[in-house]
Design an enzyme around this catalytic site. Sequence first.
Site, mmCIF file in Angstrom:
data_model
loop_
_atom_site.group_PDB
_atom_site.id
_atom_site.type_symbol
_atom_site.label_atom_id
_atom_site.label_comp_id
_atom_site.label_asym_id
_atom_site.label_seq_id
_atom_site.Cartn_x
_atom_site.Cartn_y
_atom_site.Cartn_z
ATOM 1 C CG ASP A 22 46.851 28.321 -74.665
ATOM 2 O OD1 ASP A 22 46.681 26.825 -74.936
ATOM 3 O OD2 ASP A 22 45.863 28.961 -74.300
ATOM 4 C CG HIS A 39 49.807 18.781 -78.731
ATOM 5 N ND1 HIS A 39 49.562 20.154 -77.919
ATOM 6 C CD2 HIS A 39 48.795 18.031 -78.341
ATOM 7 C CE1 HIS A 39 48.677 19.865 -77.461
ATOM 8 N NE2 HIS A 39 48.156 18.708 -77.609
ATOM 9 C CG LEU A 133 68.525 30.717 -74.249
ATOM 10 C CD1 LEU A 133 68.110 32.054 -73.611
ATOM 11 C CD2 LEU A 133 67.675 29.920 -75.073
HETATM 12 C C1 IPE Z 1 48.516 26.793 -70.061
HETATM 13 O O1 IPE Z 1 47.607 26.361 -71.227
HETATM 14 C C2 IPE Z 1 49.394 25.381 -69.891
HETATM 15 C C3 IPE Z 1 50.584 25.200 -70.993
HETATM 16 C C4 IPE Z 1 50.781 26.115 -72.133
HETATM 17 C C5 IPE Z 1 51.461 24.372 -70.704
HETATM 18 P P1 IPE Z 1 46.157 25.461 -70.945
HETATM 19 O O2 IPE Z 1 45.657 25.494 -72.449
HETATM 20 O O3 IPE Z 1 46.428 24.300 -70.272
HETATM 21 O O4 IPE Z 1 45.351 26.538 -70.060
HETATM 22 P P2 IPE Z 1 43.939 26.860 -69.904
HETATM 23 O O5 IPE Z 1 43.191 25.492 -69.302
HETATM 24 O O6 IPE Z 1 43.401 27.191 -71.035
HETATM 25 O O7 IPE Z 1 43.871 27.716 -68.650
HETATM 26 C C1 IPE Z 2 48.975 24.156 -75.545
HETATM 27 O O1 IPE Z 2 48.095 24.188 -76.473
HETATM 28 C C2 IPE Z 2 49.885 22.912 -75.364
HETATM 29 C C3 IPE Z 2 49.658 22.551 -73.964
HETATM 30 C C4 IPE Z 2 48.849 23.011 -73.177
HETATM 31 C C5 IPE Z 2 50.484 21.522 -73.653
HETATM 32 P P1 IPE Z 2 46.669 23.673 -76.202
HETATM 33 O O2 IPE Z 2 46.877 22.104 -76.234
HETATM 34 O O3 IPE Z 2 46.364 24.175 -74.957
HETATM 35 O O4 IPE Z 2 45.873 24.277 -77.266
HETATM 36 P P2 IPE Z 2 44.294 24.847 -77.286
HETATM 37 O O5 IPE Z 2 44.151 25.770 -76.013
HETATM 38 O O6 IPE Z 2 43.381 23.735 -76.810
HETATM 39 O O7 IPE Z 2 44.004 25.414 -78.511
HETATM 40 MG MG MG Z 3 45.042 25.762 -74.146
#
Ligand code: IPE
Ligand code: IPE
Ligand code: MG
Length: 244
Positions: A22, A39, A133
């Site tokens: 995240d 990303h 792995l």
């Molecule tokens: C969780 O992250 C999903 C992934 C890392 C794929 P999100 O950014 O979607 O989660 P929330 O919305 O903060 O709970």
């Molecule tokens: C995690 O990073 C990637 C996915 C959930 C696919 P985010 O896109 O959720 O990044 P933040 O949480 O907005 O910083």
């Molecule tokens: Mg996120």
Amino acid sequence: MQIPSPVIDRQPLPTHVAIIMDGNGRWAQARGLPRSAGHHRGAEAVRRAVEGARELGVGYLTLYAFSSENWKRPAAEVDDLMGLLRLYLRRELAELDRNEVRVRFIGERRRLPEDIVQLIDEAEALTERNRGLTLVIALNYGSQLEIVRAAQALACEVARGSLLPEDIDETAFRKRLQTADIPDPDVLIRTSGEQRLSNFLLWQAAYAELVFLDILWPDFGKADLAGAIDEFHRRERRYGAVSS
Ligand code: IPE
Ligand code: IPE
Ligand code: MG
């Protein structure tokens, strides 16, 4: 290459490490860049995490790549994330295979672009016999739906007469989850400072040690993985019993 770490050498490794990757968006935002840039950098961190897990000798690494709730994001961002997965699989598959990595996917195939489903099938088939792995990619994954599907499967078997309601126990339930043949995670890491599970491995993480890191996913490196494992080694797992 051995990652230098004070504790890691002396204690058994966790069998299964799961990561909620995240913070890509915040990483980009902090630099005045579009979320897509975060990303892209996040995909490089995936490479480091996989390599780190291999080098350390972890058995299973599960990465939360796209949740069943992530469809709520703007279509362009969803396309971008799918595009990155496509790129990752096309570019990395041969090398993963060479390194004996077994690739597995959990999550719903429904709603995924057709060519991604094909790539998933290809990756799983190609690496099926690898014994290094196991890399589990959670894609269009939501734990609540996974649990509901397991309940449905059990209900169908009872309705068919092939299962007695009183035979439904934790073992029977676990066998109907998508992770049936994967051991439960020992450590669950989430980056970005957020402290929640966001519908990830709710059943399986019953006794996982949770490690929340303040760093954002694109900054994650092998040392962070080793650090989280050190943290795991410092914890005492009691499983409801008293200290020995
Ligand atoms: C969780 O992250 C999903 C992934 C890392 C794929 P999100 O950014 O979607 O989660 P929330 O919305 O903060 O709970
Ligand atoms: C995690 O990073 C990637 C996915 C959930 C696919 P985010 O896109 O959720 O990044 P933040 O949480 O907005 O910083
Ligand atoms: Mg996120």
